[in-house]
Every structure is written in structure tokens, then in C-alpha cells.
Design an enzyme around this catalytic site. Structure first.
Site, short mmCIF file in Angstrom:
data_model
loop_
_atom_site.label_atom_id
_atom_site.label_comp_id
_atom_site.label_asym_id
_atom_site.label_seq_id
_atom_site.Cartn_x
_atom_site.Cartn_y
_atom_site.Cartn_z
N GLU A 19 -7.72 7.50 8.97
CA GLU A 19 -8.39 8.13 10.10
C GLU A 19 -9.12 9.39 9.66
O GLU A 19 -8.79 10.00 8.64
CB GLU A 19 -7.37 8.48 11.18
CG GLU A 19 -6.34 9.47 10.67
CD GLU A 19 -5.21 9.70 11.65
OE1 GLU A 19 -4.79 8.74 12.31
OE2 GLU A 19 -4.77 10.84 11.76
N CYS A 70 -11.83 16.58 9.56
CA CYS A 70 -10.55 16.47 8.86
C CYS A 70 -10.50 15.08 8.26
O CYS A 70 -10.53 14.09 8.99
CB CYS A 70 -9.42 16.70 9.86
SG CYS A 70 -7.80 16.50 9.12
N CYS A 108 7.35 13.97 3.67
CA CYS A 108 7.70 15.13 4.51
C CYS A 108 8.23 14.58 5.84
O CYS A 108 7.58 13.73 6.46
CB CYS A 108 6.49 16.02 4.72
SG CYS A 108 5.74 16.52 3.16
N CYS A 153 -2.53 14.10 12.01
CA CYS A 153 -1.41 13.80 11.12
C CYS A 153 -1.03 12.33 11.12
O CYS A 153 0.13 11.99 11.12
CB CYS A 153 -0.18 14.65 11.40
SG CYS A 153 -0.31 15.77 12.73
N1 SAH Z 1 -0.82 16.31 2.22
C1 SAH Z 1 -1.44 17.55 2.47
C2 SAH Z 1 -2.55 17.48 3.48
C3 SAH Z 1 -2.37 16.60 4.68
S1 SAH Z 1 -1.20 17.16 5.88
C4 SAH Z 1 -0.40 18.58 2.87
O1 SAH Z 1 0.74 18.21 3.16
O2 SAH Z 1 -0.73 19.76 2.86
C5 SAH Z 1 -2.04 18.56 6.63
C6 SAH Z 1 -1.10 19.57 7.24
O3 SAH Z 1 -0.47 19.05 8.42
C7 SAH Z 1 0.03 20.00 6.31
O4 SAH Z 1 0.21 21.39 6.35
C8 SAH Z 1 1.22 19.30 6.90
O5 SAH Z 1 2.43 19.92 6.53
C9 SAH Z 1 0.90 19.39 8.37
N2 SAH Z 1 1.63 18.47 9.23
C10 SAH Z 1 2.03 17.21 8.96
N3 SAH Z 1 2.68 16.68 10.01
C11 SAH Z 1 2.70 17.63 10.97
C12 SAH Z 1 3.21 17.70 12.28
N4 SAH Z 1 3.87 16.66 12.80
N5 SAH Z 1 3.06 18.84 12.98
C13 SAH Z 1 2.40 19.88 12.44
N6 SAH Z 1 1.88 19.89 11.21
C14 SAH Z 1 2.03 18.77 10.48
FE1 SF4 Z 2 3.67 15.60 3.45
FE2 SF4 Z 2 2.27 14.33 5.30
FE3 SF4 Z 2 1.02 16.00 3.64
FE4 SF4 Z 2 1.98 13.67 2.78
S1 SF4 Z 2 0.37 13.95 4.28
S2 SF4 Z 2 2.23 15.62 1.79
S3 SF4 Z 2 3.86 13.44 3.95
S4 SF4 Z 2 2.59 16.52 5.16
#
Ligand code: SAH
Ligand code: SF4
Length: 350
Positions: free
Chosen positions: A95, A108, A119, A339
């Protein structure tokens, strides 16, 4: 059998010139095509009407102009955020999101289908790793929205690499995509308009620092001690906070650029004044900024978003300790933008 056609956005300008040369065509033809792709945002061979028909046919035989098939489109209730789900040639889903605030038109974009970092609060992490995107598939997300915006007389102003996937786990394709979008003969999106967010892959942060790019870097921190961070972000077992922060300090020193830390506030988990104090101690003296985002709850994680009051107290504690920070209210939360949540609902789990 029909030969497999290459995605044209996987090529750099020199690659395209080489192909045209092999066809006995002058180099300026390749530049014309490049400009058609990256200035006009054309995506069918027919649109290149100044080229001889036979050449257009050669292009159509050799290349595909659509690696992404747009599917479901969701718009937030305020109409400022649009999320598009794309299907890749192997039917994987990714997406990309367009956010319109003020004069900015921020995209984005995704770098992987799924993510292997796991995560716990992240919808993309919950779906696991499917595959890396090619540089062309990353580029095409931008071209898709650039084309739409162009029809409205607008243009893409900023790109955040914060969609699905971990960009530093697909480092080469991510950088190649940025370089291609940055090309002076093409779209010419300045490096400073890009922000790459990483979960904290230390060797890649060092490599990125060494390249001294103007691209902005954001680090997903979310916890200021190893016990909590390892629970939330399993990658912390491999690259604990001390190593991560030392790479971050090295980055700031080498590049002289301000670093952003991201912190998703999870109610009762990492949103107390004590958590803020611990974070302030960790970041003391570093040229940085903290983005505080209330957690966007996901189906497979029980954590909830913080409250406005707790977010304010958290921010005030950081500010009093001299750490600049901003509370970012999630845009497009009603369409689960940002996300991987749409994809997780439409991709069958194996
Ligand atoms: N993988 C990279 C970039 C994609 S995620 C990273 O983890 O940085 C982009 C951002 O969204 C990251 O800071 C991640 O921790 C955050 N994120 C992921 N799931 C989330 C959620 N459910 N609520 C808030 N932030 C979230
Ligand atoms: Fe973590 Fe989601 Fe970023 Fe992957 S995309 S590194 S699982 S926050």
C-alpha cells in the site's frame, strides 16, 4: 513462451541508454523516454507519440509499464488522506498513502511486502515477510500518485519511506529508488524531501551515515530500556539500545544532520512521565527531535493508544529536559493508513 518483460522503472537512465543503443537508437531517444516517464508520468508506450511506431512496439515487447495494479482505494473522512492498495505481479499486496496537509503533498511508500522484523504492535510485522520490492516497484508507487496529482495541477512534495517493510532490510533497492526519483533529468525530487524510517539496523545506519546523503533519517525507538524495547521490537535483541544510540550519535557527527526518533505512545506501556525522563537521559546532548505518535491499535496486539493528557505530560517532560518533540496525531486513522492494516485484512494468512 512469451519472454518476461522488465519493469521499465527498474532501470536507471544509463541502463535505458544502453538498451536504446542495442536497438541502434541514439542516446537522446532514451532521454526522451526518461522524461516521458519521470516528467510526464506516462505509463503506456502509446503515449510516447514522438517516437517511431516501431520503437514504441520494441518498448512494449521489452518492458512492462505497470508493475503495480491499483486495487482498493480508501479516503479518510476529511478527504485529506488517501490510501491505495496495490497488487504486485505475484499478487502480493502493498500500500501507499497520500497525505495532503497545507501545501504539502506527502507520500508514504512501502519497500517490502510484509516485514520480517516482527514489531508486536505493527500490522505489517504481524503479517510476516513476503518479499522485497524491486526499486522499480518502489518508484512506481510515487509515479502513480504523481500522475493523479498532476491531473489536479499539483505535485508530490515529500516522501516518507514509512509504509510496509523495513527500508534498511532492502537497502539497495530503496536507495536506487530514491536516486531514480532524484535524477536531475527526470522527476528531480530533492534528497531533503525524503525521510527514511528504520527500526534500527545498526550496520545499515552506519553505512547510510557514511554515504553522507541529504536524506532525512528517522529511528523507531519506542522504548528507552532494553527490557521493554526487546519486548516490543524483537530486533533489539540483535541491536540493543547502547549500540543503536552509538550508531545514531555517529550518524549525527558524520552528517551534521538532525535525527528524528519515533515513539508510538502505548497506554500504560511506554507513555509515563518516567518513560519520558528515561528517554530524555538517553538522548541528552544529541541533535535530534522526537515524534510522538499515539499508538494505532491493531487486531493482533492488545495495547491501546495513550490519552491526550498522558501524551501532553510525556511531551512536556521531554521539552523541559531540552528535547525538542512534536505530537503527531495520526492522519487517516479511520482508513487505517500508514501501517499495513488494510493489506493484512485482505491478504490471506498462510
Ligand atoms: N520499518 C520502518 C518503517 C515502517 S513503519 C520502521 O519500523 O521504522 C513506520 C513507523 O510506524 C515506525 O516508527 C513504526 O514503529 C510505526 N508503527 C508501526 N505500527 C504502528 C502502530 N500500530 N501505531 C503507531 N505507529 C506504528
Ligand atoms: Fe517493525 Fe512494522 Fe517497521 Fe517492520 S514495518 S520494522 S514490523 S514497525
Amino acid at each position: 513462451m512469451e519472454p518476461i518483460r522488465r519493469l521499465i522503472y527498474d532501470l536507471d537512465l544509463p541502463d535505458l541508454k544502453e538498451q536504446f543503443e542495442a536497438w541502434g537508437q541514439p542516446a537522446y531517444r532514451a532521454v526522451q523516454v526518461w522524461q516521458g516517464l519521470y516528467k510526464q508520468f506516462w505509463n503506456t508506450p502509446e503515449q510516447f507519440s514522438s517516437l517511431p511506431l516501431s520503437l514504441r512496439q520494441q518498448m512494449a515487447d521489452k518492458f512492462t509499464f505497470t508493475g503495480l495494479i491499483p486495487g482498493q482505494v480508501l479516503q479518510s473522512s476529511d478527504r485529506e488522506t488517501t490510501k491505495t492498495l496495490f497488487s504486485l505481479d505475484d499478487h502480493r499486496a502493498i500500500e501507499a498513502v497520500l497525505m495532503k496537509y497545507d501545501e504539502r503533498r506527502t507520500l508514504c511508500i512501502s519497500t517490502q511486502a510484509g516485514c520480517s522484523m516482527g514489531c508486536v504492535f505493527c500490522a505489517t510485522g504481524q503479517m510476516g515477510f513476503k518479499r522485497n520490492l524491486t526499486s522499480g516497484e518502489i518508484v512506481e508507487q510515487v509515479l502513480y500518485y504523481a500522475r493523479l496529482l498532476k491531473m489536479e495541477g499539483e505535485r508530490v512534495t515529500n516522501i516518507v519511506v514509512m509504509g510496509m517493510g523495513e527500508p534498511f532490510h532492502n537497502y539497495d533497492a530503496t536507495m536506487a529508488a530514491i536516486n531514480r526519483l532524484n535524477d536531475p533529468q527526470g522527476m528531480m525530487l530533492g534528497e531533503r524531501r525524503f525521510t527514511v524510517s528504520t527500526v534500527g539496523l545498526v550496520p545499515m545506519i552506519k553505512r547510510f551515515a557514511g554515504e553522507k546523503r541529504q536524506i532525512n533519517l528517522a529511528i523507531s525507538l519506542h522504548a528507552a530500556n532494553d527490557t521493554l524495547r526487546s519486548q516490543l521490537l524483537p530486533v533489539n535483541h540483535k541491536y540493543p539500545i547502547a549500540d543503536l544510540l552509538s550508531a545514531c550519535r555517529e550518524y549525527v557527527e558524520i552528517t551534521n544532520r538532525r535525527l528524528t526518533f519515533e515513539w508510538a505512545l502505548i497506554y500504560g506501556v511506554n507513555d509515563s512521565v518516567d518513560d519520558a525522563r528515561e528517554l530524555a537521559r538517553l538522548l541528552h546532548g544529541m541533535m535530534c527531535h522526537v515524534n510522538i505518535i499515539p499508538l494505532n491499535p491493531t487486531h493482533r496486539y492488545s495495547g491501546q493508544a495513550t490519552t491526550r493528557q498522558r501524551a501532553d505530560a510525556f511531551r512536556n517532560t521531554l521539552v523541559e529536559a531540552g528535547i525538542p518533540c512534536t505530537i503527531r496525531l495520526r492522519r487517516g486513522i479511520d482508513i487505517e493508513a500508514g501501517c499495513g492494516q488494510l493489506a493484512i485484512e485482505t491478504t490471506p494468512t498462510p
